[in-house]
Design an enzyme around this catalytic site. Structure first.
Site, short mmCIF file in Angstrom:
data_model
loop_
_atom_site.label_atom_id
_atom_site.label_comp_id
_atom_site.label_asym_id
_atom_site.label_seq_id
_atom_site.Cartn_x
_atom_site.Cartn_y
_atom_site.Cartn_z
N LYS A 21 -17.35 8.46 -0.84
CA LYS A 21 -16.18 8.39 -1.72
C LYS A 21 -16.58 8.85 -3.10
O LYS A 21 -17.76 8.77 -3.47
CB LYS A 21 -15.64 6.97 -1.79
CG LYS A 21 -14.18 6.88 -2.15
CD LYS A 21 -13.30 7.14 -0.93
CE LYS A 21 -11.83 7.04 -1.26
NZ LYS A 21 -11.01 7.00 -0.02
P1 NAD Z 1 -1.17 7.90 -4.58
O1 NAD Z 1 -1.85 8.08 -5.88
O2 NAD Z 1 -0.44 9.04 -3.99
O3 NAD Z 1 -0.16 6.65 -4.65
C1 NAD Z 1 -0.58 5.37 -5.03
C2 NAD Z 1 0.65 4.48 -5.18
O4 NAD Z 1 0.22 3.13 -5.43
C3 NAD Z 1 1.55 4.87 -6.35
O5 NAD Z 1 2.90 4.63 -6.04
C4 NAD Z 1 1.07 3.93 -7.47
O6 NAD Z 1 2.04 3.70 -8.47
C5 NAD Z 1 0.81 2.67 -6.65
N1 NAD Z 1 -0.11 1.74 -7.31
C6 NAD Z 1 -1.30 2.01 -7.89
N2 NAD Z 1 -1.83 0.90 -8.43
C7 NAD Z 1 -0.95 -0.10 -8.17
C8 NAD Z 1 -0.91 -1.48 -8.47
N3 NAD Z 1 -1.89 -2.06 -9.18
N4 NAD Z 1 0.14 -2.20 -8.04
C9 NAD Z 1 1.15 -1.61 -7.36
N5 NAD Z 1 1.18 -0.30 -7.04
C10 NAD Z 1 0.15 0.43 -7.45
O7 NAD Z 1 -2.30 7.37 -3.57
P2 NAD Z 1 -2.31 7.42 -1.99
O8 NAD Z 1 -3.05 8.62 -1.57
O9 NAD Z 1 -0.93 7.17 -1.46
O10 NAD Z 1 -3.26 6.17 -1.65
C11 NAD Z 1 -2.77 4.85 -1.54
C12 NAD Z 1 -3.76 4.01 -0.76
O11 NAD Z 1 -3.97 4.58 0.53
C13 NAD Z 1 -5.16 3.90 -1.38
O12 NAD Z 1 -5.71 2.64 -1.06
C14 NAD Z 1 -5.94 4.99 -0.65
O13 NAD Z 1 -7.33 4.76 -0.68
C15 NAD Z 1 -5.35 4.85 0.73
N6 NAD Z 1 -5.51 6.01 1.60
C16 NAD Z 1 -5.05 7.24 1.21
C17 NAD Z 1 -5.19 8.31 2.08
C18 NAD Z 1 -4.65 9.70 1.75
O14 NAD Z 1 -4.70 10.57 2.63
N7 NAD Z 1 -4.10 9.94 0.58
C19 NAD Z 1 -5.83 8.14 3.32
C20 NAD Z 1 -6.25 6.87 3.69
C21 NAD Z 1 -6.09 5.82 2.81
#
Ligand code: NAD
Length: 421
Positions: free
Chosen positions: A110
């Site tokens: 990561k």
């Molecule tokens: P992103 O940046 O597209 O979206 C994140 C969302 O979470 C946003 O709506 C943001 O406002 C919200 N957020 C952030 N901090 C917050 C808080 N303290 N309280 C409430 N809401 C909050 O990110 P993403 O890619 O959608 O990732 C979200 C989660 O999924 C993360 O844990 C990431 O590690 C995990 N994830 C992402 C992927 C991917 O392909 N993007 C794959 C597997 C896991």
């Protein structure tokens, strides 16, 4: 230690410790568990960037490779003001477990930069990304370590990583990063893949426990890549009612269910799901404990603590985020009979389509969307079936079952390879 104070890496080690109790206790296996408690490589870099106004700011960047015993390391890149070494180590550890559960030929890594990307202009963001890529370039490569998007990063940022690496190497090397735009070697279906995979897993779970997915009321925390894509597919393909959504700025509640496309448009216009016309305002904590059938945490780590878990009313939690539930909360949820589909299984659709992207880049032959989603469904359902079977046979929650499967695969690889030298 109270779970409020527990760091993400401490959480990860606790999860490993719990699963180890179900694994063989001989010397080789104990050595393998000890091996997995540590990250193989952690690089910290400082990144001086000239801002648009001519001043210079220095940002901290990290890349952690947790374990490459099953293949090149793979893991996203996070831009957030809260990024720190401990968090990046935990996220790298979870990637090792996730790629092992999915049986992908990868290890886990990561990266992150401590920055609020919304405060930078596009040109500043580009300079920061290129400087970071250059600073960690010795670690990167299509057979070494392959980044992808995570919180605060997207396909545009992956295109800059691809370009910077290719400029430095003197050749276009598409396999160095996944989640790229399709115009520069990205894969169809990658943008939505984590949400798509999450829905496939929810379908498999609904079938096992005999509920009609279409009739479920769903609450989703986090409305970015994962949360929004999951919401869109649940509403469009399953007619689920999405009754509550939130993000870092607030939340909205509508017991009748949202028009999800209108929500997506509202976020594009205002930058948040908060203040959606006609909806009731809801805080993040209220969302996590609201009266719903399925809860999807899709934001960041440590949202469902022991205190929150006591109030959770959902029957199923499908973890879109990495590490949203603490080990103390897991115990409470388990006692309440709430099924938790763990992150290292539930949100693995992203890394699985990243794997397809990498295979397509290396073959220079691209698949159509139908093939991508068919193969994604096959891999997700197979992993779900394996984890569910272990959970039934050993009478353990699905998180422990997923860890048992992952650690077994990893330990066997460590034992077969032997410990160098
Ligand atoms: P992103 O940046 O597209 O979206 C994140 C969302 O979470 C946003 O709506 C943001 O406002 C919200 N957020 C952030 N901090 C917050 C808080 N303290 N309280 C409430 N809401 C909050 O990110 P993403 O890619 O959608 O990732 C979200 C989660 O999924 C993360 O844990 C990431 O590690 C995990 N994830 C992402 C992927 C991917 O392909 N993007 C794959 C597997 C896991």
């Amino acid at each position: 230690m109270s779970d409020i104070k527990q760091s993400p890496y401490e959480m990860a080690l606790k999860q490993l410790e719990i699963a180890s109790q179900y694994l063989p206790k001989d010397k080789d296996w104990l050595n393998a568990i000890e091996y997995l408690k540590n990250c193989q490589r952690c690089l910290i870099v400082s990144l001086p960037i000239v801002m648009d106004d001519g001043t210079m700011k220095v940002f901290d960047g990290y890349r952690v490779q947790h374990c490459d015993v099953r293949g090149p390391t793979k893991g996203g890149l996070r831009y957030s003001k809260d990024v720190n070494l401990d968090e990046v180590k935990a996220l790298a550890f979870w990637m090792t477990m996730k790629t092992a559960v999915m049986n992908l030929p990868y290890g886990g890594s990561k990266g992150g930069i401590t920055v609020d990307p919304s405060k930078l202009s596009k040109t500043e963001l580009q300079r920061l990304t290129r400087r970071y890529t250059y600073a960690i370039i010795d670690l990167l490569g299509p057979v070494k370590d392959i980044p992808a998007p995570d919180v605060g990063t997207d396909s545009k940022i992956m295109a800059w990583i691809f370009d910077t690496y290719s400029m430095a190497m003197g050749l276009p090397d598409h396999g160095v990063v996944t989640g790229k735009p399709v115009e520069v070697g990205g894969s169809l279906g990658r943008e939505a893949a984590t949400g798509t995979g999450l829905v496939y897993i929810m379908e498999a779970m609904a079938e096992k426990i005999g509920i009609n997915l279409d009739a479920q009321r769903v609450a989703i925390q986090g409305f970015g890549n994962v949360g929004a894509n999951c919401a869109l597919q649940l509403a469009q393909n399953h007619k689920c009612k999405i009754i509550a959504v939130s993000d870092i700025k607030g939340g909205s509640y509508n017991e009748k269910g949202f028009d999800v496309q209108a929500l997506v448009d509202h976020v594009k216009k205002t930058g948040s799901v908060a203040n959606f016309p006609g909806a009731k305002a809801i805080s993040n904590k209220e969302l996590l404990t609201c009266d719903c059938d399925i809860l999807v945490p899709a934001a960041i780590e440590k949202q469902i603590t022991a205190e929150v878990a006591k109030g959770v009313k959902a029957k199923v939690i499908a973890e879109g985020a990495n590490g949203p539930t603490t080990p103390d909360a897991d115990e409470i949820l388990n006692k309440k009979g709430i099924i938790v589909i763990p992150d290292i299984l539930a949100n693995a659709g992203g890394v699985t389509v990243s794997y397809f992207e990498w295979v397509q880049d290396r073959d220079a032959y691209f698949w159509d969307l139908e093939r991508i989603n068919k193969e994604l469904r096959k891999i997700m359902v197979n992993a779900f079936t394996d984890v569910y079977k272990i959970s039934q046979e050993k009478k353990v929650p699905m998180r422990i079952a997923a860890y048992i499967l992952a650690v077994e695969r990893l330990a066997k690889a460590i034992i077969l390879r032997g410990i160098f030298p």
